[in-house]
Design a protein around this motif. Structure first.
Motif, PDB file in Angstrom:
ATOM      1  N   GLU B 443       0.845  -1.204   0.000  1.00 21.45           N
ATOM      2  CA  GLU B 443       0.000   0.000   0.000  1.00 21.45           C
ATOM      3  C   GLU B 443       0.882   1.256   0.000  1.00 21.45           C
ATOM      4  OE1 GLU B 443      -3.022  -0.059  -0.631  1.00 21.45           O
ATOM      5  OE2 GLU B 443      -3.967   1.796   0.090  1.00 21.45           O
ATOM      6  N   LEU B 444       1.970   1.196   0.775  1.00 21.91           N
ATOM      7  CA  LEU B 444       2.911   2.318   0.804  1.00 21.91           C
ATOM      8  C   LEU B 444       3.593   2.459  -0.559  1.00 21.91           C
ATOM      9  CD1 LEU B 444       4.459   4.534   2.313  1.00 21.91           C
ATOM     10  CD2 LEU B 444       6.033   2.778   3.166  1.00 21.91           C
ATOM     11  N   PHE B 445       3.929   1.319  -1.151  1.00 22.47           N
ATOM     12  CA  PHE B 445       4.572   1.355  -2.470  1.00 22.47           C
ATOM     13  C   PHE B 445       3.629   2.004  -3.492  1.00 22.47           C
ATOM     14  CE2 PHE B 445       6.111  -0.985  -6.392  1.00 22.47           C
ATOM     15  CZ  PHE B 445       7.267  -0.236  -6.498  1.00 22.47           C
ATOM     16  N   TRP B 446       2.349   1.661  -3.363  1.00 24.78           N
ATOM     17  CA  TRP B 446       1.349   2.293  -4.235  1.00 24.78           C
ATOM     18  C   TRP B 446       1.321   3.807  -4.004  1.00 24.78           C
ATOM     19  CZ3 TRP B 446      -2.978   4.878  -2.243  1.00 24.78           C
ATOM     20  CH2 TRP B 446      -3.917   5.308  -3.203  1.00 24.78           C
ATOM     21  N   ALA B 447       1.306   4.190  -2.728  1.00 22.09           N
ATOM     22  CA  ALA B 447       1.118   5.597  -2.385  1.00 22.09           C
ATOM     23  C   ALA B 447       2.322   6.463  -2.760  1.00 22.09           C
ATOM     24  CB  ALA B 447       0.849   5.723  -0.882  1.00 22.09           C
ATOM     25  N   VAL B 448       3.517   5.893  -2.617  1.00 24.04           N
ATOM     26  CA  VAL B 448       4.721   6.681  -2.926  1.00 24.04           C
ATOM     27  C   VAL B 448       4.719   7.074  -4.405  1.00 24.04           C
ATOM     28  CG1 VAL B 448       7.237   6.534  -3.184  1.00 24.04           C
ATOM     29  CG2 VAL B 448       6.147   5.742  -1.077  1.00 24.04           C
ATOM     30  N   ARG B 449       4.116   6.241  -5.224  1.00 24.51           N
ATOM     31  CA  ARG B 449       4.121   6.516  -6.666  1.00 24.51           C
ATOM     32  C   ARG B 449       3.019   7.508  -7.035  1.00 24.51           C
ATOM     33  NH1 ARG B 449       3.939   0.679  -8.935  1.00 24.51           N
ATOM     34  NH2 ARG B 449       2.844   0.360  -6.956  1.00 24.51           N
ATOM     35  N   GLY B 450       3.184   8.732  -6.550  1.00 26.05           N
ATOM     36  CA  GLY B 450       2.238   9.797  -6.862  1.00 26.05           C
ATOM     37  C   GLY B 450       2.022  10.744  -5.701  1.00 26.05           C
ATOM     38  N   ALA B 451       2.176  10.235  -4.467  1.00 22.70           N
ATOM     39  CA  ALA B 451       1.937  11.074  -3.298  1.00 22.70           C
ATOM     40  C   ALA B 451       3.007  10.833  -2.248  1.00 22.70           C
ATOM     41  CB  ALA B 451       0.557  10.793  -2.718  1.00 22.70           C
ATOM     42  N   GLY B 452       4.203  10.510  -2.684  1.00 23.67           N
ATOM     43  CA  GLY B 452       5.275  10.082  -1.785  1.00 23.67           C
ATOM     44  C   GLY B 452       5.593  11.075  -0.676  1.00 23.67           C
ATOM     45  N   ALA B 453       5.500  12.367  -1.000  1.00 23.75           N
ATOM     46  CA  ALA B 453       5.896  13.381  -0.024  1.00 23.75           C
ATOM     47  C   ALA B 453       5.030  13.340   1.226  1.00 23.75           C
ATOM     48  CB  ALA B 453       5.842  14.768  -0.653  1.00 23.75           C
ATOM     49  N   ASN B 454       3.882  12.687   1.155  1.00 25.32           N
ATOM     50  CA  ASN B 454       2.990  12.596   2.299  1.00 25.32           C
ATOM     51  C   ASN B 454       3.445  11.576   3.340  1.00 25.32           C
ATOM     52  OD1 ASN B 454       0.227  13.983   2.521  1.00 25.32           O
ATOM     53  ND2 ASN B 454       0.497  13.705   0.306  1.00 25.32           N
ATOM     54  N   PHE B 455       4.331  10.682   2.977  1.00 23.55           N
ATOM     55  CA  PHE B 455       4.515   9.502   3.814  1.00 23.55           C
ATOM     56  C   PHE B 455       5.899   9.344   4.427  1.00 23.55           C
ATOM     57  CE2 PHE B 455       0.977   8.787   0.995  1.00 23.55           C
ATOM     58  CZ  PHE B 455      -0.008   8.492   1.922  1.00 23.55           C
ATOM     59  N   GLY B 456       6.844  10.120   3.988  1.00 21.64           N
ATOM     60  CA  GLY B 456       8.159   9.966   4.584  1.00 21.64           C
ATOM     61  C   GLY B 456       9.209  10.622   3.721  1.00 21.64           C
ATOM     62  N   ILE B 457      10.444  10.342   4.071  1.00 22.72           N
ATOM     63  CA  ILE B 457      11.551  10.858   3.285  1.00 22.72           C
ATOM     64  C   ILE B 457      12.185   9.683   2.562  1.00 22.72           C
ATOM     65  CG2 ILE B 457      13.756  12.066   3.339  1.00 22.72           C
ATOM     66  CD1 ILE B 457      12.820  13.545   5.789  1.00 22.72           C
ATOM     67  N   ALA B 458      12.088   9.691   1.248  1.00 24.30           N
ATOM     68  CA  ALA B 458      12.673   8.603   0.474  1.00 24.30           C
ATOM     69  C   ALA B 458      14.190   8.703   0.553  1.00 24.30           C
ATOM     70  CB  ALA B 458      12.204   8.680  -0.972  1.00 24.30           C
ATOM     71  N   THR B 459      14.837   7.586   0.826  1.00 28.35           N
ATOM     72  CA  THR B 459      16.296   7.590   0.921  1.00 28.35           C
ATOM     73  C   THR B 459      16.955   6.802  -0.213  1.00 28.35           C
ATOM     74  OG1 THR B 459      16.155   5.709   2.433  1.00 28.35           O
ATOM     75  CG2 THR B 459      16.314   7.897   3.425  1.00 28.35           C
ATOM     76  N   ALA B 460      16.183   5.989  -0.921  1.00 25.78           N
ATOM     77  CA  ALA B 460      16.725   5.296  -2.089  1.00 25.78           C
ATOM     78  C   ALA B 460      15.579   4.804  -2.970  1.00 25.78           C
ATOM     79  CB  ALA B 460      17.592   4.115  -1.673  1.00 25.78           C
ATOM     80  N   PHE B 461      15.830   4.815  -4.256  1.00 25.27           N
ATOM     81  CA  PHE B 461      14.861   4.309  -5.235  1.00 25.27           C
ATOM     82  C   PHE B 461      15.545   3.218  -6.051  1.00 25.27           C
ATOM     83  CE2 PHE B 461      13.932   8.768  -4.485  1.00 25.27           C
ATOM     84  CZ  PHE B 461      12.560   8.831  -4.392  1.00 25.27           C
ATOM     85  N   GLU B 462      14.794   2.183  -6.389  1.00 27.41           N
ATOM     86  CA  GLU B 462      15.343   1.188  -7.313  1.00 27.41           C
ATOM     87  C   GLU B 462      14.449   1.120  -8.546  1.00 27.41           C
ATOM     88  OE1 GLU B 462      17.283  -1.406  -3.683  1.00 27.41           O
ATOM     89  OE2 GLU B 462      16.020  -2.449  -5.152  1.00 27.41           O
ATOM     90  N   PHE B 463      15.064   1.354  -9.683  1.00 31.02           N
ATOM     91  CA  PHE B 463      14.326   1.397 -10.940  1.00 31.02           C
ATOM     92  C   PHE B 463      14.796   0.294 -11.884  1.00 31.02           C
ATOM     93  CE2 PHE B 463      14.466   5.902  -9.605  1.00 31.02           C
ATOM     94  CZ  PHE B 463      13.126   6.232  -9.671  1.00 31.02           C
ATOM     95  N   ALA B 464      13.864  -0.225 -12.659  1.00 31.39           N
ATOM     96  CA  ALA B 464      14.235  -1.053 -13.803  1.00 31.39           C
ATOM     97  C   ALA B 464      14.219  -0.126 -15.014  1.00 31.39           C
ATOM     98  CB  ALA B 464      13.220  -2.173 -13.985  1.00 31.39           C
ATOM     99  N   VAL B 465      15.349  -0.020 -15.684  1.00 30.96           N
ATOM    100  CA  VAL B 465      15.450   0.943 -16.777  1.00 30.96           C
ATOM    101  C   VAL B 465      15.521   0.223 -18.123  1.00 30.96           C
ATOM    102  CG1 VAL B 465      16.584   2.589 -15.245  1.00 30.96           C
ATOM    103  CG2 VAL B 465      17.978   1.070 -16.661  1.00 30.96           C
TER     104      VAL B 465
END
Ligand SMILES: Cc1cc2nc3c(=O)[nH]c(=O)nc-3n(C[C@H](O)[C@H](O)[C@H](O)COP(=O)(O)OP(=O)(O)OC[C@H]3O[C@@H](n4cnc5c(N)ncnc54)[C@H](O)[C@@H]3O)c2cc1C
Lengths: 298, 704
Positions: B443-465
């Motif tokens: 649910e958090l993973f869902w929320a970070v993708r569009g409203a991330g600033a509401n839930f915490g401070i992101a310290t790392a992202f992992e992307f498939a490029v």
């Protein structure tokens, strides 16, 4: 039309802008990783948004392993020759012999005066350059016994203790355009480092300028091949040709090969602050020019 | 209170006449052993250039502070100022300038601390009244003599109206650490116990913070290690026993003129040691560079700059104690909606977390810190032949964009940036650190993708490029006589274009339109064929088409310092099509002169392949994002309101209006309900509220 027969060197000419402090350093790392021989930085101490170039060089040299570094070109009127000699020698020893000394008699005199330097006329500044080179080489020469004394009109040292000695003999590469300083370059320089955009008639000016250097060399009993001919370049890569060094890499290869064979240019220093351009130059241009030149020289 | 700063710090003074390579080795060893500083003395005759040696050491170390002693006299003052400023920029906060005797200070106001040395009365007077520190020497005369000097220093500081604790006191030592007690006087020859007994009073009674060993012989490396192992911990213990907790770590105090500029309601002195070293407050020299962001002027009371996840957690804990103040979270400082600066509040700046690393070459999995910029990401991916869509401006930070959406130049081909996210790590409001993926905290993973600033401070992202060879890149400028008709045409051509092509349009009020388009192909024929319909939109006044690496496009714009002034006024809307109504309202807006920037970014393609429920960015049916910027919010809104009825939603990243009315425009009802539920669970006190807080009061206007 002379080819002095030097092996070829390729490098970049990086703006030492300090807004993103590490950017210029990263560009040195990029140039090294791309396989270039040389990274050089402008030196304009009166520009407040630039790094101090020799501080940057020492720092960037510490972050690299193989590439050679120099100011392009050092603003002599704002540097004491004795301090500059020590700076270069120290960085050269720490880097295992990777530091060269690009040197200019001075330009932008308003800026120089504003920083506390003394305004010199063209003749005077050449004289000062020559004195400085004598002092710098004298201080490097620890084989000589006794202190160094040079009683110049602009710079004087009296019995200065020699040293430290650099790890290799840093080349003194002079930025010069007018006949008199070109002859001086022929007499005392290890290299000549002009920028293409300051050649009033474009690259064809190189022939006449080489002539002055060769004349200066001959008058001092030197071989013209003792002075390596560099050229600072500006250009753009693009799909279609729009002028000198504006077009696809193949066009660059042709144009640079021609410079070597026609004017003896053997050090190509490209103005680039961006990774993609530097990498393209290193991958698509440098090796191809080397092999073209080798082929043509036979 | 956490108190992690070491009370007793160690330093090493290099030998100016020794071998420079050995000196560098010692500095590196000292850093490894946890030493705090290295002093490079002035030149010996015919010796090495100390400044060059110092700059080189700066390049070979990461943390240790660098004291340039004896810089006066060697170089023109103006040049020394530039050199010092450069080094201070290259290795922020690590440089100190030493001045010997009562010589003039080298730099009146360069922001680099100045430490003086010299034992005579005038030296101490000058040091006590003006300097940031004093370097004293322990020699044969013993510690009593030194204590007298330290008292004189205190008196000078008090006479000048200063708090003596503002001065850092650094003592270079002499003596040999031996196993058996030796009778020598003055120097500290003898066992560790004797050193501890002699030095502890200097710490406890005179506030000495740092002891420096002189590295003047071949045994220096050994001595460094022994001192750190046998003397320092005992000394620390002895001092800590004698003093109240936290007293030592808080030294030196900031100067009174700096402290005078502190803002109310912030517990500056309660800042944990882990954050104190890198924090910036209003009177600090570095404040100018961090107070504002790219588009917004600011004047925060304290900028915290954590360098590790643990430090981010410390910063969040500190922020929890300051909920009465605004809190801004900053990564790249390019926020428009997000208030990553403020007035009198806190900023947590995670710009230092900027690593980019490849995790799995085969799966093209990369891990990126929030502080990286998209231009840097592009450069790092380029050697692998990869690229990740981000936005149209390389200076934008990863943290702000990857928590909101990411409408980029490869958008129609690759989707939103968040569509490539495979995992994210955040520090939550309670200070805990979590990893969210499809299967962990979904649910958090869902929320970070569009409203991330509401839930915490992101310290790392992992992307498939994706693999992306070179791309086609076009800049076309048109003369536009009828903007409404042009927009409708542009909409038609874009919607019909293959998804390789993602165009952006910037319209001015002057009858000129600029189109920037990327074509995800390195085949000139494909590129030209896909651009051709665009080139026929209107008479061309300029055109440029190149095939270049994606990274070259991202690095096209030079860096500009973050010196925003005032508040940006920006409006954001999404539309499903460029209908004649949208086009007419846009043309009216352009004609009004109220906006100086009007931009359309095209969406659709792969962005629309994702179902709305999959991410908190739900407006998957949008075909275009529209952004308008102006100087005056009321004027802009007068005309923007004409467009509102035609909008299907908004992309929060381009909306600067903090009104709660805007929140339902970014998040449709079901999305908003889910976000609110999660917000209540993870951030019940609404610590994170600088960017489209979903906990905001119920909208004042029409409800969603
Ligand atoms: C010139 C320009 C061009 C742009 N172009 C595009 C574009 O083409 N496409 C597009 O999609 N966007 C674009 N944007 C918008 C941009 O994506 C947002 O402004 C984004 O927030 C900037 O991120 P940042 O990290 O640089 O900003 P910051 O100012 O550092 O942060 C902005 C906000 O993001 C949040 N935030 C920052 N870091 C974190 C973190 N680590 N964890 C959680 N929340 C965090 C905070 O709420 C903060 O207030 C553009 C912006 C500018 C200024």
């Amino acid at each position: 039309m002379t080819d002095y027969g030097h092996d070829l060197l390729f490098g970049t000419f990086v703006t030492p802008a300090s807004a993103r402090p590490q950017h210029a350093v990263e560009q040195a790392v990029v140039a090294e990783r791309a396989g270039l021989d040389l990274v050089t930085f402008q030196d304009h101490p009166y520009v407040a948004t630039f790094h101090d170039t020799w501080t940057l060089i020492a720092y960037a040299a510490a972050r690299t392993e193989r590439i050679r570094l120099t100011a392009n070109v050092t603003n002599l009127p704002l540097r004491l020759p004795a301090v500059l000699a020590r700076t270069v020698a120290t960085a050269d020893v720490l880097s295992g012999g990777r530091i060269e000394l690009g040197l200019g008699a001075g330009a932008f005199w308003d800026g120089i005066e504003a920083m506390g330097g003394r305004r010199l006329g063209p003749g005077e500044s050449i004289e000062a350059l020559e004195e400085a080179v004598t002092i710098i080489r004298g201080l490097w020469d620890v084989e000589q016994r006794g202190g160094l004394t040079v009683a110049g009109r602009h710079y004087a040292v009296h019995g200065a203790e020699r040293g430290p000695a650099p790890a290799h003999r840093p080349g003194i590469w002079i930025g010069a355009y007018k006949p008199r300083i070109l002859r001086t370059t022929g007499r005392i320089g290890d290299g000549w480092l002009p920028s293409v955009q300051y050649l009033p008639g474009g690259v064809t000016d190189l022939a006449g300028m080489n002539g002055h250097i060769d004349e200066g060399a001959a008058a001092a009993g030197r071989d013209p091949r003792d002075i390596r001919r560099f050229l600072n370049l500006a250009g753009d890569f693009g799909a279609t040709s729009r002028g000198f060094l504006q077009g696809p890499p193949d066009q660059w290869v042709e144009e640079l090969t021609d410079l070597t064979l026609t004017y003896g240019t053997s050090g190509f220093v490209l103005a680039s602050d961006d990774t993609a351009t530097t990498e393209l130059f290193a991958a698509e241009v440098a090796p191809a020019v080397r092999s073209e030149v080798a082929r043509e020289r036979g | 209170m956490t108190d992690q700063g070491p009370a007793v710090r160690l330093g090493i003074q290099l030998d100016p006449a020794g071998d420079p390579a050995a000196a560098v080795e010692l500095a590196v060893t000292a850093e490894r052993l946890g030493y705090d500083l290295v002093i490079v003395p002035g030149p010996a005759e015919g010796g090495w250039d100390p400044w060059t040696l110092l700059s080189w050491i700066a390049g070979r170390t990461d943390r240790i502070r660098l004291v340039a002693a004896g810089t006066d006299g060697a170089t023109a003052p103006a040049l020394l100022a530039r050199a010092a400023a450069s080094l201070d920029l290259l290795v922020p906060g690590r440089l100190v300038l030493g001045v010997a005797g009562d010589g003039p200070g080298p730099l009146p106001d360069a922001g680099v601390p100045v430490w003086r040395s010299g034992d005579e009365h005038p030296d101490l007077e000058l040091a006590g009244s003006t300097a940031d520190g004093w370097i004293g020497h322990l020699d044969g005369s013993g510690t009593h003599w030194l204590q007298k000097r330290l008292r004189l220093l205190d008196q000078a500081a008090v006479r000048a109206g200063r708090d003596p604790r503002e001065l850092q006191r650094v003592i270079t030592l002499c003596g040999v650490l031996t196993d058996s007690p030796t009778p020598a006087e003055g120097c500290l020859d003898g066992p560790a116990e004797r050193w501890i007994a002699d030095l502890a009073p200097l710490v406890v009674e005179h506030g000495v913070s740092t002891f420096v060993l002189r590295a003047d012989d071949a045994t220096a490396a050994d001595r460094l290690e022994r001192f750190a192992r046998d003397v320092a911990p005992g000394l620390h213990e002895a001092a800590a026993r004698a003093l109240a907790a936290g007293v030592l770590a808080a030294r030196p105090l900031r100067r009174a003129d700096v402290r005078a500029r502190r803002r109310p309601g912030i517990d500056y002195d309660g800042l944990p040691g882990s954050l104190a070293a890198t924090a910036v407050e209003p009177g600090d020299a570095g404040f100018g560079a961090v107070r504002s962001t790219y588009l917004r002027g600011g004047n925060p009371g304290l900028v915290l700059r954590p360098g590790t996840v643990a430090e981010v957690a410390d910063a969040v804990a500190f922020a929890r104690r300051h909920q009465h103040l605004p809190l801004g979270v900053r990564s790249g400082g390019h926020g428009i909606s997000g208030r990553s600066t403020n007035d009198g509040g806190l900023v947590i700046d995670v710009g230092a977390l900027d690593r980019i690393e490849v995790l799995d070459e085969r799966r093209r999995l990369v891990r990126i810190g929030p502080g990286a910029r998209w231009k840097e990401v592009a450069l790092a991916l380029q050697p692998h032949g990869w690229a990740l869509t981000s936005g149209d401006y390389g200076g934008v930070g990863v943290g702000g964009l990857a928590t909101a959406g990411g409408i980029g130049f490869l958008g129609r081909k690759q989707g939103l940036t968040i569509d490539h996210l495979r995992a994210v790590e955040l520090v939550l409001a309670d200070g805990s650190s979590v990893r969210a993926t499809d299967s962990e905290h979904p649910e958090l993973f869902w929320a970070v993708r569009g409203a991330g600033a509401n839930f915490g401070i992101a310290t790392a992202f992992e992307f498939a490029v994706d693999e992306v060879p070179e791309v086609g890149w076009a800049q076309l400028a048109f003369r536009v006589d009828d903007p409404a008709a042009f927009l409708v045409e542009f909409g038609r051509v874009t919607t019909a274009a293959p998804r390789e092509t993602t165009p952006n349009l910037i319209m001015g009020g002057t009858g000129v339109a600029q189109l920037m388009a990327m074509v995800a192909s390195d085949d000139p024929d494909v590129v030209l064929a896909q651009l051709e319909p665009f080139a026929r939109l209107a008479p061309l006044v300029q055109q440029q088409v190149v095939i270049a690496p994606y990274a070259a496009i991202m690095n096209m714009f030079p860096d500009a310092p973050h010196a925003g002034v005032g508040e940006p006024v920006s409006r954001s809307g999404l539309v499903r099509a460029l209908t004649p109504e949208v086009a007419t309202a846009s043309a009216t807006l352009l004609d009004s002169g109220a906006v100086h920037w009007f931009q359309l970014r095209s969406m659709g393609g792969a962005i629309a392949d994702v179902v709305p429920e999959a991410t908190a960015f739900a407006h998957r049916d949008a075909a275009f994002s529209i952004t308008a910027m102006g100087a005056n919010a009321q004027r802009v809104d007068r005309w923007w309101n004409g467009l509102r009825p035609h909008l299907s939603g908004s992309y929060l990243s381009f909306e600067s209006d903090p009104s709660p009315d805007r929140v339902p425009e970014a998040f449709p009802p079901r999305t908003l309900a889910r976000l609110r539920a999660l917000k209540a669970e993870l951030d019940p006190t609404t610590l994170f509220r600088d960017n489209f807080s979903v906990a905001a009061a119920v909208p004042t206007g029409s409800s969603a």
